[in-house]
Design an enzyme around this catalytic site. Structure first.
Site, PDB file in Angstrom:
ATOM      1  N   GLY A  16      43.325  48.211  41.774  1.00 17.97           N
ATOM      2  CA  GLY A  16      41.909  49.202  42.098  1.00 17.97           C
ATOM      3  C   GLY A  16      43.052  50.402  41.431  1.00 17.97           C
ATOM      4  O   GLY A  16      42.843  51.506  42.302  1.00 17.97           O
ATOM      5  N   SER A  17      42.900  50.077  39.997  1.00 18.68           N
ATOM      6  CA  SER A  17      43.154  51.330  39.179  1.00 18.68           C
ATOM      7  C   SER A  17      41.727  52.371  38.961  1.00 18.68           C
ATOM      8  O   SER A  17      41.630  53.057  38.438  1.00 18.68           O
ATOM      9  CB  SER A  17      44.057  50.587  37.637  1.00 18.68           C
ATOM     10  OG  SER A  17      43.068  49.534  37.032  1.00 18.68           O
ATOM     11  N   ASN A  18      40.744  51.050  39.507  1.00 20.09           N
ATOM     12  CA  ASN A  18      39.587  52.058  39.190  1.00 20.09           C
ATOM     13  C   ASN A  18      38.959  52.485  40.224  1.00 20.09           C
ATOM     14  O   ASN A  18      38.990  53.595  40.198  1.00 20.09           O
ATOM     15  CB  ASN A  18      38.114  50.940  38.499  1.00 20.09           C
ATOM     16  CG  ASN A  18      38.129  50.710  36.823  1.00 20.09           C
ATOM     17  OD1 ASN A  18      37.781  51.441  36.340  1.00 20.09           O
ATOM     18  ND2 ASN A  18      38.956  49.476  36.854  1.00 20.09           N
ATOM     19  N   MET A  94      36.684  40.284  44.033  1.00 24.56           N
ATOM     20  CA  MET A  94      35.717  38.948  43.608  1.00 24.56           C
ATOM     21  C   MET A  94      35.611  37.870  44.496  1.00 24.56           C
ATOM     22  O   MET A  94      36.450  36.953  45.158  1.00 24.56           O
ATOM     23  CB  MET A  94      37.644  38.851  42.985  1.00 24.56           C
ATOM     24  CG  MET A  94      38.804  39.365  42.429  1.00 24.56           C
ATOM     25  SD  MET A  94      37.650  39.872  40.553  1.00 24.56           S
ATOM     26  CE  MET A  94      38.508  37.947  39.984  1.00 24.56           C
ATOM     27  N   ILE A  96      31.814  37.088  45.384  1.00 27.92           N
ATOM     28  CA  ILE A  96      30.112  36.538  44.954  1.00 27.92           C
ATOM     29  C   ILE A  96      29.579  37.147  46.169  1.00 27.92           C
ATOM     30  O   ILE A  96      29.233  36.470  46.688  1.00 27.92           O
ATOM     31  CB  ILE A  96      29.940  35.386  44.210  1.00 27.92           C
ATOM     32  CG1 ILE A  96      30.696  34.601  42.819  1.00 27.92           C
ATOM     33  CG2 ILE A  96      28.756  35.053  44.628  1.00 27.92           C
ATOM     34  CD1 ILE A  96      30.302  33.814  42.160  1.00 27.92           C
ATOM     35  N   LEU A  97      28.727  38.077  45.695  1.00 25.24           N
ATOM     36  CA  LEU A  97      27.703  38.307  46.706  1.00 25.24           C
ATOM     37  C   LEU A  97      26.197  37.963  46.718  1.00 25.24           C
ATOM     38  O   LEU A  97      25.544  37.209  46.010  1.00 25.24           O
ATOM     39  CB  LEU A  97      27.741  39.622  46.823  1.00 25.24           C
ATOM     40  CG  LEU A  97      28.739  41.068  46.518  1.00 25.24           C
ATOM     41  CD1 LEU A  97      28.655  41.910  45.630  1.00 25.24           C
ATOM     42  CD2 LEU A  97      29.670  40.651  47.928  1.00 25.24           C
ATOM     43  N   ASN A 111      29.263  47.799  39.910  1.00 22.85           N
ATOM     44  CA  ASN A 111      29.714  47.282  39.453  1.00 22.85           C
ATOM     45  C   ASN A 111      30.234  47.350  37.689  1.00 22.85           C
ATOM     46  O   ASN A 111      29.729  48.096  36.970  1.00 22.85           O
ATOM     47  CB  ASN A 111      29.266  45.558  39.284  1.00 22.85           C
ATOM     48  CG  ASN A 111      30.261  44.748  38.898  1.00 22.85           C
ATOM     49  OD1 ASN A 111      31.401  44.733  39.109  1.00 22.85           O
ATOM     50  ND2 ASN A 111      30.051  43.466  38.044  1.00 22.85           N
ATOM     51  N   HIS A 113      32.203  45.680  35.011  1.00 25.01           N
ATOM     52  CA  HIS A 113      32.445  44.578  33.973  1.00 25.01           C
ATOM     53  C   HIS A 113      33.144  44.594  32.680  1.00 25.01           C
ATOM     54  O   HIS A 113      33.013  45.260  31.950  1.00 25.01           O
ATOM     55  CB  HIS A 113      31.520  43.461  33.939  1.00 25.01           C
ATOM     56  CG  HIS A 113      31.832  42.434  33.600  1.00 25.01           C
ATOM     57  ND1 HIS A 113      33.137  40.912  34.011  1.00 25.01           N
ATOM     58  CD2 HIS A 113      31.832  41.756  32.204  1.00 25.01           C
ATOM     59  CE1 HIS A 113      32.974  40.553  33.841  1.00 25.01           C
ATOM     60  NE2 HIS A 113      31.673  40.650  32.469  1.00 25.01           N
ATOM     61  N   SER A 140      31.740  47.226  31.151  1.00 27.18           N
ATOM     62  CA  SER A 140      30.242  48.009  31.174  1.00 27.18           C
ATOM     63  C   SER A 140      30.098  48.191  32.454  1.00 27.18           C
ATOM     64  O   SER A 140      30.817  47.268  33.614  1.00 27.18           O
ATOM     65  CB  SER A 140      29.066  46.977  30.512  1.00 27.18           C
ATOM     66  OG  SER A 140      28.804  45.882  29.437  1.00 27.18           O
ATOM     67  N   GLU A 147      21.147  38.464  39.738  1.00 27.32           N
ATOM     68  CA  GLU A 147      21.869  37.524  38.323  1.00 27.32           C
ATOM     69  C   GLU A 147      23.262  38.074  38.578  1.00 27.32           C
ATOM     70  O   GLU A 147      23.549  39.909  38.364  1.00 27.32           O
ATOM     71  CB  GLU A 147      21.541  38.053  37.176  1.00 27.32           C
ATOM     72  CG  GLU A 147      21.758  36.889  36.088  1.00 27.32           C
ATOM     73  CD  GLU A 147      21.090  37.427  34.762  1.00 27.32           C
ATOM     74  OE1 GLU A 147      22.056  37.270  33.675  1.00 27.32           O
ATOM     75  OE2 GLU A 147      20.134  38.750  34.786  1.00 27.32           O
ATOM     76  N   ASP A 149      26.795  39.356  37.416  1.00 26.52           N
ATOM     77  CA  ASP A 149      27.038  40.518  35.771  1.00 26.52           C
ATOM     78  C   ASP A 149      26.150  40.481  35.130  1.00 26.52           C
ATOM     79  O   ASP A 149      25.764  40.693  33.684  1.00 26.52           O
ATOM     80  CB  ASP A 149      28.205  40.026  35.262  1.00 26.52           C
ATOM     81  CG  ASP A 149      29.544  39.728  35.108  1.00 26.52           C
ATOM     82  OD1 ASP A 149      29.970  40.270  37.236  1.00 26.52           O
ATOM     83  OD2 ASP A 149      30.002  38.452  35.757  1.00 26.52           O
ATOM     84  N   GLU A 178      36.883  51.822  31.305  1.00 26.66           N
ATOM     85  CA  GLU A 178      36.574  51.399  32.172  1.00 26.66           C
ATOM     86  C   GLU A 178      37.610  52.388  32.890  1.00 26.66           C
ATOM     87  O   GLU A 178      36.282  52.853  34.159  1.00 26.66           O
ATOM     88  CB  GLU A 178      37.204  50.394  33.414  1.00 26.66           C
ATOM     89  CG  GLU A 178      36.781  49.120  32.084  1.00 26.66           C
ATOM     90  CD  GLU A 178      37.843  47.903  33.511  1.00 26.66           C
ATOM     91  OE1 GLU A 178      37.782  48.024  33.912  1.00 26.66           O
ATOM     92  OE2 GLU A 178      38.130  46.263  32.635  1.00 26.66           O
TER      93      GLU A 178
HETATM   94  C1  GRF Z   1      38.778  45.767  36.339  1.00 21.91           C
HETATM   95  O1  GRF Z   1      39.245  45.358  34.804  1.00 21.91           O
HETATM   96  C2  GRF Z   1      37.089  45.281  36.055  1.00 21.91           C
HETATM   97  O2  GRF Z   1      36.319  45.340  35.018  1.00 21.91           O
HETATM   98  C3  GRF Z   1      36.329  44.311  36.953  1.00 21.91           C
HETATM   99  O3  GRF Z   1      38.100  43.514  37.595  1.00 21.91           O
HETATM  100  C4  GRF Z   1      39.097  44.757  37.282  1.00 21.91           C
HETATM  101  C5  GRF Z   1      39.451  44.774  38.301  1.00 21.91           C
HETATM  102  O4  GRF Z   1      40.594  45.869  37.913  1.00 21.91           O
HETATM  103  N1  GRF Z   1      35.479  43.643  37.690  1.00 21.91           N
HETATM  104  P1  GRF Z   1      41.512  47.544  38.567  1.00 21.91           P
HETATM  105  O5  GRF Z   1      41.855  46.452  40.486  1.00 21.91           O
HETATM  106  O6  GRF Z   1      40.204  48.410  38.701  1.00 21.91           O
HETATM  107  O7  GRF Z   1      42.423  47.895  38.047  1.00 21.91           O
END
Ligand code: GRF
Length: 217
Positions: A16-18, A94, A96-97, A111, A113, A140, A147, A149, A178
Site C-alpha cells: 500500500g505504498s501507493n 492482485m 483479475i476483475l 489502475n 502498472h 503508467s 483488456e 492492463d 508511481e
Molecule cells: C505497484 O508496483 C503497482 O504498480 C502495482 O502493484 C504495486 C503496488 O505497490 N499495480 P504498493 O502496494 O502500492 O506498494
C-alpha cells in the site's frame, strides 16, 4: 475547501505504498480527494494498517469464501457501492476483475502498472525490461477496461535504466515515480479535469496522447 469532494475507494492486496502517497496528497486543506474506504482481499495486507493509521474505514473480502469470480466480484461491488465512490482506485489489487465489474465502474476505475504500457503487461515488469536491454522503463496510470492492463492511458512517468541497475534498484525508482503520478491522476479526476471519453482519456476536454500525459526525467 472545494465545493464538492470526490469520494475515492482504494482496493489493494499488499504494502500500500501507493495508498500512502494518495493519503499524503489528500491531506491538504484544498484537496478535492476524500479517501472514503480501503478494501483488501487479504487480511494481512499492510495497506490496511496504513489506512487505519489515517482514520480511513477498511474492509477485508477474502475470495476463498466465494463460489467463483462472479460471486466474489458481486460481493465486492456491493461493498464498494456501499461507500458511494465517485472513483475506484486499484493500488496493487492482485485479482483479475470480471467484465461485469469493469463495466460497472466504466470511466471511474483507475489502475497503476509498473511499466510503460503497452509494454510489459502482467507481472515481472522490471525484470523483463532489464532482460530486454531497455534504456527506458517506467509506470503508467490508466482507465481500466476489460483488456488486462490495456485501458486508455492517463499519465506515464519515464525512468532511465542505468547499466548497473538490478531488479530492485529499478523497481525502487519506478515505485518513487508511481507515488508522483497516481496522486496526480486522482487529483485531475477529482477536479473534474480527467474523464474517459468515447475514444480515450480526456484532460480538460482534450484527448490525451496515446501514451497519456508523459513525464520525463
Ligand atoms: C505497484 O508496483 C503497482 O504498480 C502495482 O502493484 C504495486 C503496488 O505497490 N499495480 P504498493 O502496494 O502500492 O506498494
Amino acid at each position: 475547501m472545494p465545493s464538492k469532494t470526490c469520494n475515492v475507494v482504494v482496493l489493494l492486496s499488499g504494502s500500500g505504498s501507493n495508498l500512502q502517497a494518495l493519503i499524503d496528497s489528500s491531506l491538504g486543506q484544498d484537496s478535492p480527494v476524500q479517501i472514503r474506504g480501503v478494501i483488501s482481499n487479504r487480511a494481512d495486507a499492510y495497506g490496511l494498517e496504513r489506512a487505519k493509521a489515517a482514520g480511513i474505514d477498511t474492509a477485508v473480502l477474502q475470495h476463498q469464501g466465494f463460489d467463483g469470480r462472479q460471486a466474489f466480484d458481486a460481493a465486492l461491488m456491493a461493498l464498494i457501492d456501499g461507500m458511494q465512490p465517485d472513483l475506484v482506485v486499484l493500488a496493487g489489487f492482485m485479482r483479475i476483475l470480471s467484465g461485469d465489474f469493469v463495466r460497472h465502474y466504466q470511466g471511474r476505475l483507475l489502475n497503476i502498472h509498473p511499466s510503460l504500457l503497452p509494454k510489459y503487461k502482467g507481472l515481472h515488469t522490471h525484470q523483463r525490461a532489464l532482460e530486454a536491454g531497455d534504456t527506458e522503463h517506467g509506470c503508467s496510470v490508466h482507465f481500466v477496461t476489460e483488456e488486462l492492463d490495456g485501458g486508455p492511458l492517463v499519465v506515464q512517468a519515464v525512468v532511465a535504466v542505468a547499466p548497473d541497475d538490478t531488479v530492485q534498484s529499478l523497481a525502487d525508482r519506478v515505485h518513487h515515480q508511481e507515488h508522483q503520478i497516481y496522486p496526480l491522476a486522482v487529483r485531475w479526476f477529482a477536479q473534474g479535469r480527467l474523464r474517459l471519453g468515447e475514444h480515450g482519456a480526456l484532460l480538460d476536454g482534450q484527448p490525451l496522447a496515446a501514451s497519456g500525459h508523459l513525464i520525463r526525467p
